[in-house]
Design a protein around this motif. Structure first.
Motif, short mmCIF file in Angstrom:
data_model
loop_
_atom_site.label_atom_id
_atom_site.label_comp_id
_atom_site.label_asym_id
_atom_site.label_seq_id
_atom_site.Cartn_x
_atom_site.Cartn_y
_atom_site.Cartn_z
N THR B 15 -44.34 -22.08 29.95
CA THR B 15 -43.03 -21.67 29.44
C THR B 15 -41.91 -22.11 30.37
OG1 THR B 15 -43.04 -19.56 30.59
CG2 THR B 15 -44.08 -19.61 28.42
N PHE B 57 -30.11 -32.37 18.34
CA PHE B 57 -29.77 -31.02 17.93
C PHE B 57 -29.87 -30.90 16.41
CE2 PHE B 57 -26.85 -27.68 16.80
CZ PHE B 57 -27.16 -26.70 17.71
N VAL B 60 -34.05 -30.14 19.12
CA VAL B 60 -34.24 -30.52 20.52
C VAL B 60 -35.49 -29.83 21.03
CG1 VAL B 60 -33.20 -30.53 22.80
CG2 VAL B 60 -31.76 -30.65 20.79
N LYS B 61 -36.25 -30.56 21.79
CA LYS B 61 -37.40 -29.92 22.42
C LYS B 61 -37.34 -30.18 23.91
CE LYS B 61 -40.81 -29.37 18.90
NZ LYS B 61 -42.19 -29.51 18.54
N VAL B 62 -37.86 -29.25 24.63
CA VAL B 62 -37.94 -29.43 26.07
C VAL B 62 -39.40 -29.53 26.43
CG1 VAL B 62 -37.60 -28.38 28.32
CG2 VAL B 62 -35.83 -28.26 26.63
N ARG B 226 -48.50 -30.87 24.55
CA ARG B 226 -47.97 -29.75 23.82
C ARG B 226 -48.06 -29.98 22.31
NH1 ARG B 226 -41.88 -27.40 24.48
NH2 ARG B 226 -42.16 -26.11 22.65
N ARG C 244 -50.96 -19.17 22.15
CA ARG C 244 -50.88 -20.62 21.98
C ARG C 244 -52.24 -21.30 21.98
NH1 ARG C 244 -45.76 -23.12 22.33
NH2 ARG C 244 -45.23 -22.83 20.16
N ARG C 251 -53.91 -22.14 16.89
CA ARG C 251 -52.78 -22.27 17.79
C ARG C 251 -51.61 -21.50 17.21
NH1 ARG C 251 -48.11 -25.19 17.93
NH2 ARG C 251 -47.28 -25.62 20.00
N PHE C 261 -30.42 -21.78 23.96
CA PHE C 261 -31.71 -22.44 24.10
C PHE C 261 -32.43 -21.81 25.29
CE2 PHE C 261 -34.21 -26.52 24.67
CZ PHE C 261 -34.82 -26.45 23.45
N THR C 263 -35.49 -19.66 27.47
CA THR C 263 -36.87 -19.99 27.85
C THR C 263 -37.79 -19.91 26.64
OG1 THR C 263 -36.47 -19.16 30.06
CG2 THR C 263 -38.75 -19.34 29.38
N THR C 266 -37.14 -22.84 24.37
CA THR C 266 -37.70 -24.09 24.87
C THR C 266 -39.20 -24.16 24.59
OG1 THR C 266 -38.05 -23.12 27.04
CG2 THR C 266 -36.03 -24.37 26.73
N SER C 267 -39.83 -23.01 24.52
CA SER C 267 -41.27 -23.00 24.28
C SER C 267 -41.59 -22.99 22.80
CB SER C 267 -41.91 -21.77 24.93
OG SER C 267 -41.62 -21.76 26.30
N ALA C 268 -40.57 -22.84 21.96
CA ALA C 268 -40.80 -22.68 20.53
C ALA C 268 -41.12 -24.02 19.88
CB ALA C 268 -39.57 -22.07 19.87
N ASP C 269 -41.79 -23.93 18.72
CA ASP C 269 -42.07 -25.15 17.97
C ASP C 269 -40.83 -25.59 17.21
OD1 ASP C 269 -45.06 -25.53 18.35
OD2 ASP C 269 -44.88 -23.42 17.87
N ARG C 270 -40.13 -24.60 16.64
CA ARG C 270 -38.84 -24.92 16.01
C ARG C 270 -37.82 -23.93 16.53
NH1 ARG C 270 -39.76 -27.96 11.31
NH2 ARG C 270 -37.56 -28.52 11.41
N TRP C 271 -36.62 -24.42 16.67
CA TRP C 271 -35.56 -23.56 17.18
C TRP C 271 -34.46 -23.49 16.14
CZ3 TRP C 271 -30.83 -25.39 20.05
CH2 TRP C 271 -30.05 -24.31 20.46
N PRO C 273 -30.78 -22.47 15.92
CA PRO C 273 -29.62 -22.12 16.74
C PRO C 273 -28.64 -21.23 15.98
CG PRO C 273 -29.48 -24.41 16.02
CD PRO C 273 -30.72 -23.86 15.42
N ARG C 328 -33.81 -26.76 6.05
CA ARG C 328 -34.64 -26.67 7.25
C ARG C 328 -35.10 -25.23 7.46
NH1 ARG C 328 -33.38 -25.68 12.79
NH2 ARG C 328 -34.70 -26.86 14.23
N ALA C 635 -29.10 -29.13 24.18
CA ALA C 635 -29.48 -28.22 23.11
C ALA C 635 -28.52 -27.04 23.00
CB ALA C 635 -30.90 -27.71 23.34
N ALA C 636 -27.37 -27.14 23.64
CA ALA C 636 -26.41 -26.05 23.48
C ALA C 636 -25.79 -26.13 22.10
CB ALA C 636 -25.34 -26.15 24.55
N ILE C 637 -25.50 -24.97 21.52
CA ILE C 637 -24.92 -24.94 20.19
C ILE C 637 -23.44 -25.30 20.29
CG2 ILE C 637 -24.52 -23.47 18.17
CD1 ILE C 637 -26.82 -21.72 19.24
#
Lengths: 445, 228, 711, 179
Positions: B15, B57, B60-62, B226, C244, C251, C261, C263, C266-271, C273, C328, C635-637
């Motif tokens: 994470t 955006f 975006v993936k990290v 990942r 996970r 999974r 965005f 922590t 960042t770990s998510a599959d889809r975000w 915002p 989406r 990745a900032a909105i």
């Protein structure tokens, strides 16, 4: 006669005059000379202070940081080793090809070699994190029961530079013997003692002359082989690393060409200075500078060829990590320095020296200063962009700028060159007197 | 059979919380930088978490990627060291001997992962911070290179304990500090010579890759990609 | 449990008297060289302890070894052998930490050996806020405080505490009762009042709900950065790892809807915002989509108003208001709803004026998905879950006569607009128990420094747990300085006042929980008491009504066009860890910034304002302005600027003060109405570029991996 | 013990020196009894006064000795404390090649220099040079060449005549003890 002196080739001057002209600068100490030696000494003193600061506090006083672990010191190292190729290589090549015009140049060039090597050889020590432990690189039976790692290119460096220093000192020393024997005849007592000791009781017998000539012929060949290998190995310090834009097979010859290039430029400047300061206009004529200028042009083309080859192969290969370095060099962060380098290394020499009307001693010196700058930049551009653009993009970091310590030490080495050269030219004739006599024997055969 | 220590890092679990980074600092007496030194790039993290932003955006993936010494089997840092300060130990670890290091920087330049760190100054720990020092780990002086050791002191302690108690080392008995601390259990450490060990099985995973494998350095850290 | 860890526990349980394992050899070899009470050279001992860095209540295991320090005795330098803490790990017996620990938990040891810890009690000898102090004997300090309390109006005594629930808070509340003062006020960003209130309203639970992430197949986080700065990061990170990749052939998939965005994102599959404060509207849209797709029916117990709101929500309009692309979002929500075990985690990592509504709605969403009380769903908190007893802070502070501060830092946490600094200046006496002079302690008349947690007896109930869980520890290292546990100090003060108050001990808290013939000693050997989950968990009692209100923001939208979202950072949390150098040089997960956090700006806004990375920018709200380095966040909105909390302490030791800026300081005074929680995300700001020198220090580059091409 | 006379004669130019040598050889003077002193190297036509030299051979031998010795040393050093680095073999042609090369060259340099000192007689006097170490050495003014002839038993008539014939500016005889 006096009015016609200008057109007399030095070979045809009376020997007594040659001797007198060339030995004259050795005697008498002027105020100018003292100032000329004192100012650089101050610079050296400051450089020594800077180094003491570095030894006291650690390498943190430099501008180095992760991942740019090599900076000005390594640039200086490559630069000075490059300059050292002036002498030996030029005098050896010209000696082997028996080019007559070399004669007034060789001594000056060989002296550059020895001093540049002494200075360049300091940098591997200065750049060490624990410089006081530099002797751990030497193969000697130590208390750690561990010999050094001969697979390391740094050991290659060490061996090569040792061989090169030994060779070039001998190469400088051998032709000095007859001159020193002459100098020992009429001189102040301490000088007489010095020259006597150094000339080993040279009498000028044909046995000695034969041995000397034979040794010089052999040495010329050997030193050529060593000089080429030394700068190749310096190049291999980089090329052996799997860093982008370093891991290149042409680095060896590329560096050798660059070294000769910068060496010639250095020689051009030194000769112009000698000519002016010692009043040797009769001996270092336009003819010599003309020839040097042509050599410079040749090396400039060769240098451009290698630079081009180096970059086009990288560009065409399109390896991602190489392309980042390529981009940094040619387009982004280092682009200005890169194109400045191409300008001063290629465009300027070609305009100033390629156009016959413009070619003169002054333009030659200007071009040479440009080339020295360009070659310094070249080394900077080889060292820094590669290191600051790491293979893992996240590890890349800010650019590197030298700190005052590195700049002070770098300046001190230039000052060191000046001092060493001034001392040398006060002690020894900067032009080999005995070599001036025409060789006619071959013509008779 | 000799051990061959390796690590697997499941990026799908990671994470990016960086607990591993602090664990490493606490375990290995890593010098504390000042902001002035940090600004000039002198911070030391034997283990760092790299981040890569991908996509546009809002997609975006990290990618977080803990990068430590990869303990390469064919380590580029090793042959270039003139004093054998870095060499290969019988258990496959890429060992850094501080006492032998003279600071040529060559190893760091030849490390494709840039995981070697230099002691630019003597480290400073204001009293009483030195009480925290792990006595199993040397404090490094100015002028030497250092890097992740896979917590060799823990490996040693683990082997000593096993020898003293007569119990054989089991998989997972030895854990470097980062592995021990990882909350998401993204990091796994073990013996690659033991085909049954967790790390061996993870190394076999179809998700497993190694960093810059194309260079032929044969790293012993496996990254499980990942998203699958 | 790993075998090695088990050994550690065994070692710990007998430590002090007899060394175990191979250690006995060492003991036999050098019995005469070291005094009996010291640990032999090279030998390690493991003791259980409790992490008090945040309120999660992780049990820890501490490595202790012999060390040497030089102290001054009668003007002479004397070497002293001490037992020193070397490393802190998680206690594998603890179901919360499970043997793991977060970055801050592991850095605690630096707080113990912090060079700027107070060596003893001090008294102010300069202006308030200037942190100018002189050492005083403890007796004098205690007497000074007691004298003031004796003469003060008890109703105007304000005791500010942090969110910790356990022996400390019991002691404080007891003390306040004894002096007839109102209950302590919690001054914290991490008391999770919003989440508590929502659970109480929506599910009838007292305490924080437990999300069984490990057994869910799909998780939709809404506003809860549960892997970063939220309730129990280690607990949820452990579950996340299992979620996970811990299950064969399965999974877990994580979707995260949030305004930053984080922590978790960042770990998510889809975000997804979200526009700040639009969570209720988003949840309504999600509910409507699920209802329409027959994936989550309206269930009994859902309040009528909510049911209607869900059923009639205008998906297109709502999603537009949330800043979502409808297509989406629909596909994401449908995948989520159709999954085997979907779970919504609603929270308020950034508190808005409507956050309680949002979290309540998220609970109703879970009810519709049918996962409440089931594996992979929302579990009830343990029956003994602590409910924080607290008196409202608002209004009391301004009127305070005596302010006592323990475990919190109001001068830092409360924005300037709250008038906290005036209150601290105005109060007749300010007393701090801080071990290191911080922003608030700088105003104190007396600082009566507390022990470090590792030097004192601590019992802390787990913040998030479906079973009775309390980490308990007795001290195992000598106090380094002349500090004193707050419990003892309070008892001393109360003694001076002639009260018969005695502080409740950890043992008092543990004893009612003991089952069978278990003893307190056993509990301290294991590091806590952890019971099996309650056989009959508290059932959810849904039903209270709720509205899906619209968030309100401080500042005019025209003048201050950007949303400002301060957040709890991984390294500093609410700023309470900023004095630890390990955390100051811990690269920020987002920007890799060290020694000061930047303000995160999106590409479009940055381009519009001519801001590039590393520039110094001015962030101005209606209530103040700060200047910080800019980080252009991919990745900032657009229109949302975020900033980690933790920088800009005026006083917090050599490592903590002066780096970065305090994002909280420019917030408006608005709060969530039903809880009074400070609305951290409800302020609008504007940005202006100041210069190109923001002094942004980044440890590594933040770049894309895709690089280099012919050009 | 025979007494020895040295004839020292001064010449103005190289051509007359060549004539003188030819005449002296014709008069039965051995090359080993002849020495020329000049301020610059005199390149005489082949066959006039050849001095055989082994300098090339010595350089090759020195080079080979250093190259082989150095390589052997590296082999020894690497094997006394075998440390594996980077997966490279302890000793390899490629890794050691550079060192071998440099040491070979160093060997050539040192042996050439050493042989120069030996051959020129500047440091190690040997053979003819050792025999003549007490012989008179002329001071060579500019533009002058001196020829020194070693005449055993005072037999100086024919050499003197040869020298005069070749155009000697001056001739002086010095007598000293022989071996």
């Amino acid at each position: 006669m006096p009015g016609r002196v200008k057109v007399t080739p030095p070979e045809l001057l009376p020997y007594g005059k040659i001797r007198e002209d060339l030995f004259r600068p050795l005697s008498g100490l002027t105020k100018k000379y003292f100032i000329a030696i004192l100012l650089p000494l101050l610079v050296i003193l400051f450089g020594a202070y800077a180094w003491s600061v570095q030894l006291r506090y650690g390498m943190g006083v430099t501008g180095l940081h992760r991942p740019v672990f090599w900076g000005f010191y390594i640039v200086d190292f490559v630069f000075w080793i490059g300059i050292s190729h002036a002498g030996t290589l030029i005098s050896a090549i010209l000696r082997l090809t028996d080019a007559g015009w070399r004669k007034p140049i060789t001594r000056a060039a060989e002296a550059i070699t020895v001093f540049a090597l002494m200075i360049g050889g300091l940098f591997p020590i200065i750049h060490l994190g624990r410089a006081w432990r530099f002797y751990w690189l030497m193969p000697y039976p130590n208390s750690r029961l561990l010999w050094p790692n001969f697979r390391s290119p740094l050991l290659w460096d060490l061996t090569a530079i040792c061989a090169y220093v030994t060779g070039s000192v001998i190469f400088l020393y051998l032709p000095l013997i007859p001159d020193m024997a002459q100098l020992a005849e009429h001189n102040t007592p301490w000088r007489r003692k010095l020259y006597k000791a150094l000339s080993l009781g040279w009498t000028g017998s044909d046995t000695e002359w034969h041995a000397l000539e034979r040794a010089m012929k052999l040495m010329a060949g050997i030193i050529l082989a060593v000089a080429v290998s030394v700068h190749t190995i310096v190049a291999w310090d980089f090329a052996m690393a799997i860093a982008p834009m370093w891991h290149s097979t042409i680095f060896g010859p590329y560096f050798v060409v660059g070294a000769i290039f910068s060496g010639l430029a250095g020689l051009m400047i030194v000769m112009a200075l000698i000519r002016k300061l010692m009043g040797l206009e009769l001996y270092l004529t336009k003819h010599h500078f003309d020839n040097l200028a042509k050599l410079l042009l040749l090396m400039s083309v060769l240098w451009l060829y290698f630079t081009l080859a180096e970059h086009i192969t990288a560009w065409y290969g399109n390896d991602p990590s190489e392309m980042v370095v390529f981009g940094a060099r040619t387009r982004t962060r280092f682009a200005f320095l890169f194109w400045l380098m191409v300008f001063v290394n290629f465009v300027v020499p070609f305009v100033l020296l390629g156009i016959r009307k413009l070619r003169s001693i002054t333009t030659g010196v200007i071009a040479s200063f440009g080339i020295l700058l360009g070659m310094f930049l070249e080394r900077y551009i080889i060292v820094v962009p590669t290191l600051s653009n790491t293979r893992l993009p996240a590890a890349s970091s800010m650019s590197y700028l030298p700190s005052w310590v590195e700049i002070a030490i770098t300046c001190a080495t230039f000052a060191g060159m000046v001092v060493l050269y001034l001392l040398f030219s006060k002690l020894f004739p900067i032009i080999a007197v005995w070599e001036f006599k025409p060789h006619v024997a071959e013509d008779e055969l | 059979m000799a051990h061959r220590w390796g690590m697997a890092i499941d990026l799908d679990r990671c994470t990016g919380c960086e607990a591993c980074v602090v664990a490493c600092h606490a375990e290995n007496n890593i010098p504390i930088s000042t902001p002035e030194q940090a600004a000039t790039g002198r911070t030391t993290h034997w283990l760092r978490v790299d981040r890569y932003y991908e996509g546009d955006f809002p997609d975006v993936k990290v990618k977080y990627m803990p990068v430590l010494c990869q303990q390469c089997d064919e380590a580029p840092c090793e042959p270039v060291c003139p004093t054998y300060a870095t060499y290969h130990n019988p258990e496959g670890l890429n060992v850094q001997v501080y006492n032998r290091c003279v600071g040529t920087f060559y190893c760091a330049n030849n490390c494709p992962y840039t995981v070697r760190y230099f002691n630019w100054f003597d480290p400073v720990w204001p009293e009483p911070m030195q009480l925290q020092h792990n006595p199993d780990v040397a404090v490094r002086m100015a002028g030497v290179m250092e890097k992740c050791t896979f917590c060799i002191q823990r490996i040693k302690r683990g082997k000593d304990e096993s020898a003293a108690s007569g119990q054989e080392l089991a998989d997972g008995d030895i854990q470097p500090a980062c592995v021990q601390g990882c909350p998401a259990e993204a990091m796994v450490f073990g013996d690659l010579n033991d085909p049954e060990s967790k790390v061996s099985r993870m190394a076999e995973s179809s998700r497993a890759t190694r960093l810059l494998e194309e260079l032929g350095t044969k790293p012993k850290v496996f990254y499980l990609e990942r998203g699958r | 449990m790993e075998r090695r860890s088990f050994f550690k526990i065994l070692g710990a349980s007998t430590a002090g008297a007899v060394a175990t394992g191979c250690g006995s050899n060492t003991d036999a070899l050098i019995p005469l060289l070291v005094p009996e009470h010291n640990i032999p050279i090279g030998e390690e001992r493991w003791y259980p302890a409790v992490c008090t860095e945040c309120s999660a209540g992780c049990g820890t295991l501490v490595r202790v070894m012999g060390a040497e320090r030089v102290i001054e005795v009668k003007g002479e330098q004397v070497r002293q052998r001490v037992a020193a803490v070397k490393k802190i790990e998680g206690n594998p017996l603890d179901p919360i930490s499970g043997g793991r620990l977060c970055a801050r938990g592991q850095a605690v040891v630096q707080a113990l050996y912090h060079p700027d810890r107070l060596r003893g009690a001090v008294k102010r000898n300069g202006d308030r806020g200037k942190a100018s102090f002189a050492a005083v004997p403890w007796a004098e300090a205690v007497a000074g405080v007691a004298d003031k309390i004796r003469t003060a109006d008890p109703s105007r005594i304000v005791f500010l505490t942090g969110p910790n629930a356990g022996s400390r808070s019991a002691a404080v509340q007891g003390f306040l009762k004894a002096i007839k003062a109102p209950a302590a006020s919690v001054c914290s960003l991490t008391d999770f009042a919003v989440e508590r209130k929502a659970a109480e309203v929506a599910l009838g639970w007292s305490g924080l709900p437990v999300y069984d992430v490990a057994n869910a197949t799909h998780v939709l986080g809404i506003g809860a950065d549960f892997l970063g700065g939220w309730e129990s990061p280690v607990y949820y990170a452990r579950q996340f790892g299992h979620f996970r990749q811990g299950r064969v052939g399965m999974r877990g998939t994580l979707f995260q809807a949030e305004s930053r965005f984080s922590t978790t994102a960042t770990s998510a599959d889809r975000w997804l915002p979200l526009t700040p404060g639009s969570e209720p509207q988003f949840i309504a849209a999600v509910a409507r989509i699920l209802i329409d797709a027959k994936l989550a029916p309206i269930v009994a117990g859902l309040p009528a108003a909510v049911a209607t709101a869900f059923r009639t929500a205008d998906v297109a309009a709502n999603l537009k208001a949330c800043g979502q692309d409808e297509k989406r979002t629909r596909s994401i929500i449908l995948e989520f709803g159709a999954s085997h075990a979907p779970l919504v985690i609603g929270g308020a990592s950034a508190v808005h004026t409507n956050s309680v509504d949002a979290v309540i709605a998220s609970h109703y969403l879970n009810l519709m998905l049918g996962n409440v009380g089931k594996p992979g769903g929302v579990l009830a908190p343990a029956a003994n879950a602590v409910s924080v007893e607290s008196s409202a802070l608002a209004g009391r502070l301004a009127n305070a006569q005596v302010i006592l501060i323990d475990g919190t830092n109001p001068a830092y946490l409360l924005p300037k607009s709250s008038g906290v600094l005036d209150a601290l200046n105005k109060a007749e006496m300010v007393v701090s128990f801080a071990p290191v002079v911080d922003d608030s302690a700088a105003y104190a008349d007396f600082i009566l420094p507390d022990h470090h947690a590792l030097e004192s007896t601590v019992a802390v109930s787990a913040l998030v747990s479906d079973r009775t869980a309390m980490a308990v520890a007795e001290p195992f290292v000598e106090p380094l300085y002349e500090t004193q546990a707050v419990e003892k100090t309070l008892a001393d003060i109360s003694g001076k006042l002639g009260d018969s108050y005695t502080a409740p001990t950890a043992a008092d808290l543990v004893k009612p929980l003991l089952k069978g013939d278990a003893t307190y000693a056993e509990v301290t050997r294991e590091g806590g008491i952890w019971l099996v989950p309650d056989a009959k968990p508290v059932a959810a009692k849904p039903g209270k009504d709720a509205a899906l209100s619209v968030a309100k923001f401080e500042g005019d939208a025209g003048q201050f066009p950007l949303y400002f979202q301060p957040y709890l950072s991984v390294q500093f949390h609410d700023g309470s860890s900023s004095h630890l150098p390990w955390l100051q040089e811990l690269p920020d997960p987002v920007s890799s910034a060290i020694w000061g956090l930047p303000v995160e700006i999106d590409n479009a806004t940055a381009a519009k304002l001519g801001i590039s990375e590393g520039d110094l920018v001015r962030i101005e709200s209606a209530h103040g302005a700060i200047e910080a380095a800019a980080f252009i966040h991919p990745a900032a909105i657009p229109g949302v600027v975020s900033m980690g909390i933790g920088g800009g302490h005026t006083h917090f030791s050599r490592y903590g003060s002066g780096y970065g800026v305090n994002a909280l300081s420019i917030l408006g005074p608005s709060a969530e109405a039903s809880t009074g929680a400070m609305a951290t995300g409800a302020t609008r700001v504007k940005l202006t570029r100041v210069s190109d020198d923001g002094k942004l220090i980044q440890f590594s580059a933040t770049k894309s991996e895709n690089r280099g091409a012919h050009r | 013990m025979a007494s020895i006379t040295w004839l020292l004669s001064e010449f103005r130019d190289k051509d007359s020196v060549i004539d003188a040598i030819r005449a002296l050889r014709a008069a039965g003077v051995q090359p080993g009894d002849l020495d020329l002193f000049s301020e610059e190297p005199l390149e005489l036509p082949r066959g006039v006064l050849d001095r055989p030299s082994h300098s090339s051979l010595v350089a090759v031998l020195g080079a080979a000795a250093f190259g082989i010795g150095g390589t052997a040393f590296v082999w020894y050093a690497q094997h006394t404390y075998e440390v594996i680095t980077g997966g490279m073999p302890v000793f390899s042609f490629w890794g050691t090649g550079v060192i071998t090369y440099e040491l070979t060259m160093l060997g050539a340099v040192l042996s050439t220099f050493g042989y120069f000192l030996f051959e020129s007689g500047l440091v190690f006097k040997h053979g003819r040079l050792k025999r003549d170490k007490d012989a008179p050495v002329p001071v060579v003014p500019p533009e002058k060449i001196w020829v020194r002839v070693r005449c055993e038993g005072g037999n100086t008539v024919r050499p003197t005549a040869a020298l005069q014939e070749a155009g000697a500016v001056s001739i002086e005889a010095k007598t000293g003890a022989g071996l």
